[in-house]
Write an enzyme that holds these catalytic residues in place. Structure first.
Site, mmCIF file in Angstrom:
data_model
loop_
_atom_site.group_PDB
_atom_site.id
_atom_site.type_symbol
_atom_site.label_atom_id
_atom_site.label_comp_id
_atom_site.label_asym_id
_atom_site.label_seq_id
_atom_site.Cartn_x
_atom_site.Cartn_y
_atom_site.Cartn_z
ATOM 1 N N THR A 194 -28.309 42.573 -16.530
ATOM 2 C CA THR A 194 -29.330 41.718 -15.923
ATOM 3 C C THR A 194 -30.652 41.921 -16.644
ATOM 4 O O THR A 194 -31.084 43.060 -16.853
ATOM 5 C CB THR A 194 -29.467 42.048 -14.423
ATOM 6 N N GLN B 122 -43.871 49.104 -35.618
ATOM 7 C CA GLN B 122 -45.290 49.474 -35.780
ATOM 8 C C GLN B 122 -46.151 48.284 -36.206
ATOM 9 O O GLN B 122 -47.372 48.353 -36.152
ATOM 10 C CB GLN B 122 -45.441 50.605 -36.799
ATOM 11 N N CYS C 17 -40.570 61.861 -31.957
ATOM 12 C CA CYS C 17 -39.143 62.170 -31.903
ATOM 13 C C CYS C 17 -38.827 63.488 -32.579
ATOM 14 O O CYS C 17 -37.869 64.154 -32.250
ATOM 15 C CB CYS C 17 -38.353 61.057 -32.564
ATOM 16 N N SER D 143 -35.350 50.960 -30.457
ATOM 17 C CA SER D 143 -34.157 51.710 -30.884
ATOM 18 C C SER D 143 -32.908 50.864 -30.723
ATOM 19 O O SER D 143 -32.072 50.792 -31.643
ATOM 20 C CB SER D 143 -34.007 52.993 -30.063
HETATM 21 C C1 PLP Z 1 -41.345 53.643 -31.598
HETATM 22 C C2 PLP Z 1 -40.522 53.217 -32.753
HETATM 23 C C3 PLP Z 1 -39.164 52.885 -32.595
HETATM 24 C C4 PLP Z 1 -38.448 53.058 -31.290
HETATM 25 O O1 PLP Z 1 -38.830 52.109 -30.339
HETATM 26 P P1 PLP Z 1 -38.466 52.389 -28.787
HETATM 27 O O2 PLP Z 1 -38.873 51.133 -28.095
HETATM 28 O O3 PLP Z 1 -39.284 53.558 -28.370
HETATM 29 O O4 PLP Z 1 -37.002 52.618 -28.719
HETATM 30 C C5 PLP Z 1 -38.468 52.452 -33.692
HETATM 31 N N1 PLP Z 1 -39.061 52.334 -34.897
HETATM 32 C C6 PLP Z 1 -40.359 52.623 -35.091
HETATM 33 C C7 PLP Z 1 -40.967 52.455 -36.442
HETATM 34 C C8 PLP Z 1 -41.130 53.086 -34.029
HETATM 35 O O5 PLP Z 1 -42.416 53.396 -34.233
#
Ligand code: PLP
Length: 395
Positions: A237, A179, A324, A71
Site C-alpha cells: 500500500t 544527493q 552508514c 536504497s
Molecule cells: C542517503 C543516500 C542513499 C540512501 O537513501 P535512503 O533514502 O536513506 O535509503 C543512497 N545514495 C546516496 C548517495 C545517499 O546520499
C-alpha cells in the site's frame, strides 16, 4: 549555539513538506486501491504527486515508481538492469569505487551470482570521466551505474556526458541522484539517463520515501512481491502522506534551486576558506565541480570520531565519512578511493549545509574546529610522531 551541519545524512522537513502531508494523515486516509470515494481521493493525490515528481525530472508520470527511499530505488534499478542483461547473456556491469553502499553492496551480491563488476578508479578530486566509461564498455556490458554527486566529498560527476556515451553504445545508464535531486538541475531526457534514484529526506521531505525513474521500455524486476501497486512493480500500500509530501518538497526545492545554490555555496565557501587555514589539512573532493552544501576535510594526526564528539559538545552536528560507515572502524571507502592513505582518511570531517544555515554559524564553526583539532593533536601520539619527525607528514 546549536548548528545542524549534517544535511547530507538527512534534512529537517520543510514547512511545505509537513503541510502537504497533514491532510493525508487523518482526513484523506483511504487506500488508493479501494474503489470507494475515500480510496479514489487518495488515488488522485498519488497521481498528482507522480505528475509533480515527473515534471521535476523531465519525464512522464508512468516512468516514476515510488519506493521506500534511495536504497530501495538503487537496489531495484541495478537488479532490473542485471536481469535484463542476463537474458541476452550480458553480465558485465560498470560502476565506480566510491558509490553509496546501497549500490556497492547490491553489486557485491550480483558478483556472487556470476556477474562481472568493474569499479572504475576515481581521480584524486573525486571525479571520473565519460572517457573512462567509454573505454570500459564492452559488448557484454548491461549496465553503467555512476552516482550523480558523491555524498561524502561532494564531487559532481559529468552525468550528461556519461549518459551520451551510454546511449551511443546502447548500454543502460543508472544514476544514484540522491544527493543531487532538489539541489542540482536534472533533466533525465536531456541527460540521457535511463534510471535515476532519489530520496525525499535529502531535500527536506520525509524519511522512508523515495522514487525511481525508469525510462519507458526498461523492464523492472520486483524487489517486493505482492499486490499490483506501482504498475505491479513494487507491491505494498502506497505511503500516501510520504509520497505527497515528497512531491511537495521536491517541487519547492526545484523552484528555489538557483537561489538556494547561491546562498548555500556562499556558506560552503566561507567554511572552505576558513578551514583551509588549519595546518596539515586538505579539502576532499573537487573544489569546482562540487555540491553547493558540501564541505569535506582531512586533518592529519587526529581521529574523526573524537573530533565529532567534541564538536557535538560545542553544539555542532557534523559527520565523518558517511552515516552508514560511522560506528565501524574502517576508514571511509570514498576517501580511500580518492587516494587518501588510511591514517589521513581517519581524520575526516564532513559539514553539509542547507539554506537555513547562516553565516554566523559558519563563523562559529571556523572558530571552533581549529581549536578542537589543536586540542586533539596535542593529545595524539600520532601527532607527536609527526612533529618530532619520526614519521613524515602526508598533508
Ligand atoms: C542517503 C543516500 C542513499 C540512501 O537513501 P535512503 O533514502 O536513506 O535509503 C543512497 N545514495 C546516496 C548517495 C545517499 O546520499
Amino acid at each position: 549555539m546549536n548548528i545542524y551541519a549534517d544535511n547530507a545524512a538527512t534534512t529537517r522537513m520543510s514547512d511545505v513538506a509537513v503541510q502537504a502531508m497533514m491532510p493525508y494523515l487523518q482526513g484523506i486516509y483511504g487506500n488508493p486501491s479501494s474503489l470507494h470515494t475515500a480510496g479514489q481521493e487518495a488515488a488522485e493525490a498519488l497521481a498528482a504527486a507522480r505528475q509533480t515528481v515527473a515534471d521535476c525530472l523531465g519525464c512522464i508520470p508512468k516512468e516514476i515508481i515510488f519506493t521506500s527511499g534511495g536504497s530501495e530505488a538503487d537496489n531495484q534499478a541495478i537488479v532490473s538492469a542485471a536481469v535484463m542483461g542476463a537474458r541476452r547473456n550480458k553480465k558485465h556491469i560498470i560502476s565506480t569505487a566510491f558509490e553509496h553502499h546501497a549500490v556497492l553492496h547490491t553489486l557485491k551480491k550480483l558478483e556472487k551470482e556470476g556477474y562481472e563488476v568493474e569499479l572504475l578508479p576515481v581521480g584524486s578530486k573525486g571525479n571520473i570521466t565519460a572517457q573512462q566509461v567509454a573505454d570500459a564498455i564492452r559488448p557484454d556490458t548491461c549496465l553503467v551505474t555512476v552516482m550523480y554527486a558523491n555524498n561524502e566529498i561532494g564531487s559532481v560527476l559529468p552525468i550528461a556526458e556519461i549518459g551520451a556515451v551510454c546511449k551511443e553504445k546502447g548500454v543502460i545508464f543508472h544514476t544514484d541522484a540522491v544527493q543531487a535531486a532538489g539541489h542540482l538541475h536534472i533533466n533525465v531526457k536531456e541527460q540521457n539517463i535511463d534510471m535515476l534514484s532519489l530520496s525525499a529526506h535529502k531535500f527536506h521531505g520525509p524519511k522512508g520515501v523515495g522514487a525511481l525513474y525508469v525510462r519507458s521500455g526498461i523492464a523492472l524486476t520486483n524487489i517486493i512481491e505482492g499486490g499490483a501497486q506501482e504498475r505491479g512493480k513494487r507491491a505494498g500500500t502506497e505511503n500516501i502522506p510520504g509520497i505527497v509530501s515528497m512531491a511537495a518538497a521536491l517541487k519547492d526545492a526545484c523552484e528555489h534551486i538557483d537561489e538556494n545554490a547561491v546562498k548555500v555555496s556562499a556558506l560552503r565557501d566561507r567554511l572552505i576558506e576558513g578551514l583551509s587555514k588549519v595546518s596539515h589539512s586538505a579539502l576532499n573532493g573537487d573544489p569546482d565541480s562540487r555540491l553547493p552544501g558540501n564541505v569535506s576535510f582531512c586533518f592529519e594526526g587526529i581521529e574523526g570520531e573524537s573530533l565529532l564528539l567534541l564538536l557535538d559538545m560545542k553544539g555542532i552536528c557534523a559527520s565523518s565519512g558517511s552515516a552508514c560507515t560511522s560506528g565501524s572502524l574502517d576508514p571511509s571507502h570514498v576517501l580511500l578511493a580518492i587516494g587518501r592513505p588510511h591514517e589521513v582518511a581517519h581524520g575526516s570531517l564532513r559539514l553539509s549545509l542547507c539554506e537555513s544555515n547562516t553565516m554566523e554559524e559558519m563563523d562559529y564553526i571556523v572558530e571552533e574546529v581549529p581549536k578542537v583539532v589543536d586540542y586533539l593533536r596535542n593529545m595524539s601520539p600520532m601527532w607527536k610522531d609527526l612533529v618530532n619527525g619520526r614519521k613524515p607528514f602526508i598533508l
